[in-house]
Design a protein around this motif. Structure first.
Motif, PDB file in Angstrom:
ATOM      1  N   GLN A 163      43.535  35.275  38.620  1.00  9.63           N
ATOM      2  CA  GLN A 163      42.165  35.453  39.097  1.00  9.63           C
ATOM      3  C   GLN A 163      41.736  34.217  39.864  1.00  9.63           C
ATOM      4  N   ARG A 164      41.139  34.438  41.038  1.00  6.33           N
ATOM      5  CA  ARG A 164      40.587  33.311  41.777  1.00  6.33           C
ATOM      6  C   ARG A 164      39.484  32.661  40.937  1.00  6.33           C
ATOM      7  N   VAL A 169      34.237  32.657  37.938  1.00  2.00           N
ATOM      8  CA  VAL A 169      32.883  32.141  37.764  1.00  2.00           C
ATOM      9  C   VAL A 169      31.845  33.246  37.956  1.00  2.00           C
ATOM     10  N   ASN A 170      32.119  34.146  38.896  1.00  2.00           N
ATOM     11  CA  ASN A 170      31.175  35.228  39.183  1.00  2.00           C
ATOM     12  C   ASN A 170      31.363  36.453  38.297  1.00  2.00           C
ATOM     13  N   GLY A 171      32.391  36.441  37.453  1.00  2.00           N
ATOM     14  CA  GLY A 171      32.607  37.541  36.524  1.00  2.00           C
ATOM     15  C   GLY A 171      33.072  38.823  37.175  1.00  2.00           C
ATOM     16  N   VAL A 172      33.845  38.711  38.253  1.00  2.00           N
ATOM     17  CA  VAL A 172      34.366  39.902  38.923  1.00  2.00           C
ATOM     18  C   VAL A 172      35.887  39.823  38.994  1.00  2.00           C
ATOM     19  N   ALA A 173      36.528  40.973  38.992  1.00  2.00           N
ATOM     20  CA  ALA A 173      37.986  41.024  39.079  1.00  2.00           C
ATOM     21  C   ALA A 173      38.449  40.602  40.463  1.00  2.00           C
ATOM     22  N   ILE A 186      52.829  38.176  40.036  1.00  2.00           N
ATOM     23  CA  ILE A 186      51.434  38.031  39.619  1.00  2.00           C
ATOM     24  C   ILE A 186      50.669  39.298  39.982  1.00  2.00           C
ATOM     25  N   LYS A 187      49.551  39.504  39.290  1.00  2.00           N
ATOM     26  CA  LYS A 187      48.711  40.673  39.541  1.00  2.00           C
ATOM     27  C   LYS A 187      47.246  40.246  39.525  1.00  2.00           C
ATOM     28  N   PRO A 188      46.544  40.361  40.657  1.00  2.00           N
ATOM     29  CA  PRO A 188      45.106  40.044  40.670  1.00  2.00           C
ATOM     30  C   PRO A 188      44.376  40.884  39.618  1.00  2.00           C
ATOM     31  N   SER A 189      43.574  40.229  38.805  1.00  2.00           N
ATOM     32  CA  SER A 189      43.010  40.900  37.630  1.00  2.00           C
ATOM     33  C   SER A 189      41.644  40.344  37.274  1.00  2.00           C
ATOM     34  N   ALA A 190      41.106  40.847  36.170  1.00  2.00           N
ATOM     35  CA  ALA A 190      39.847  40.360  35.603  1.00  2.00           C
ATOM     36  C   ALA A 190      40.171  39.517  34.373  1.00  2.00           C
TER      37      ALA A 190
END
Length: 258
Positions: A163-164, A169-173, A186-190
């Motif tokens: 996660q970026r 910080v913004n609470g988004v996936a 890797i897998k972009p996630s929440a």
């Protein structure tokens, strides 16, 4: 007090050629070719250390800090079970990769309410008030649960959810991610959904109100969190006799470790 590593954070440098050729010069009019002649080799590796004891979790302050910063490093798997994901950071001797990484850690106390749901896992279903082996292994159960959640979120095969930092910080996936030194995928996630809310709150507060102040630029969309790094310290403490150096209550056992 025990420490619980949350994530490994990684930041990739800009084009290596740029870093090589733009070392400080005695004149602002020096050409790139002259700079390369004047400054052979690459710039020294960069390192950092960030810490606060005032990371607010919504109720109280916790300690939060970077740990084992690895300049020019790589993120590697540290899992011991197929259905768990755990990562660690390292550097090769030359420290010449494009990435720098470190663990981001939030403190968890032995009597922390976060551990309450895990105090019965190893004690046959007894309550948390039971002073037995199951109680003292609550930290281990918590660690394993976080690693299994990370494995599920990553989709298995030791793929790591990422996660970026800006999304965290913004609470988004995260739906995209910069390149990573982790080689197994890797897998972009929440990732903020893996840990209990107080730990997430504390790390967010640390990043925004402390780490970014201590090192401006730390909070950026190119910084990538890798979940999870849960083994920065042992979740179990084995007491050792100060005279015999043997484990208290177990004759002939000599605890040794980091």
């Amino acid at each position: 007090e025990t420490d619980d590593g949350l994530w490994t954070i990684e930041l990739k440098s800009k084009d290596q050629k740029t870093f090589k050729n733009t070392a400080s010069s005695t004149t602002t009019t020096t050409t790139e070719e002259q700079q390369q002649q004047n400054h052979e080799g690459r710039l020294p590796v960069a390192s950092y250390r960030l810490a606060t004891d005032k990371a607010f979790d919504g109720t109280t302050n916790r300690g939060a800090y970077s740990f084992c910063m690895c300049p020019g490093g790589q993120i590697v798997p540290a899992s011991t079970q197929d259905d768990e994901v755990c990562v660690n950071g390292m550097s090769f001797s030359k420290r010449d990769s494009l990435w720098a990484n470190s663990a981001l850690v939030v403190t968890v106390n032995p009597n922390d309410a976060i551990l309450d749901p895990y105090r019965h896992v190893y004690n046959g279903g007894k309550g948390k008030e039971e002073d037995d082996d199951g109680h003292v292994l609550a930290g281990l159960a918590f660690q394993k649960d976080m690693e299994r959640k990370a494995s599920i979120m990553g989709g298995g095969n030791l793929t790591v959810p990422v996660q970026r930092v800006t999304d965290f910080v913004n609470g988004v996936a995260s739906t995209t991610a910069p390149s990573s030194s982790y080689r197994l995928g890797i897998k972009p996630s929440a990732c903020h959904e893996i840990y209990p809310k107080p730990l997430v709150n504390a790390l967010r507060d640390a990043i925004v109100n402390h780490f970014e102040v201590q090192m401006p630029g730390f909070l950026c969309e190119d910084a990538l969190l890798h979940a999870v790094e849960t083994r920065t310290s042992s979740p179990v403490r084995v007491s050792r006799d100060a005279v015999t150096l043997q484990a208290v209550g177990v004759k002939g056992l000599f605890p040794a470790g980091e």
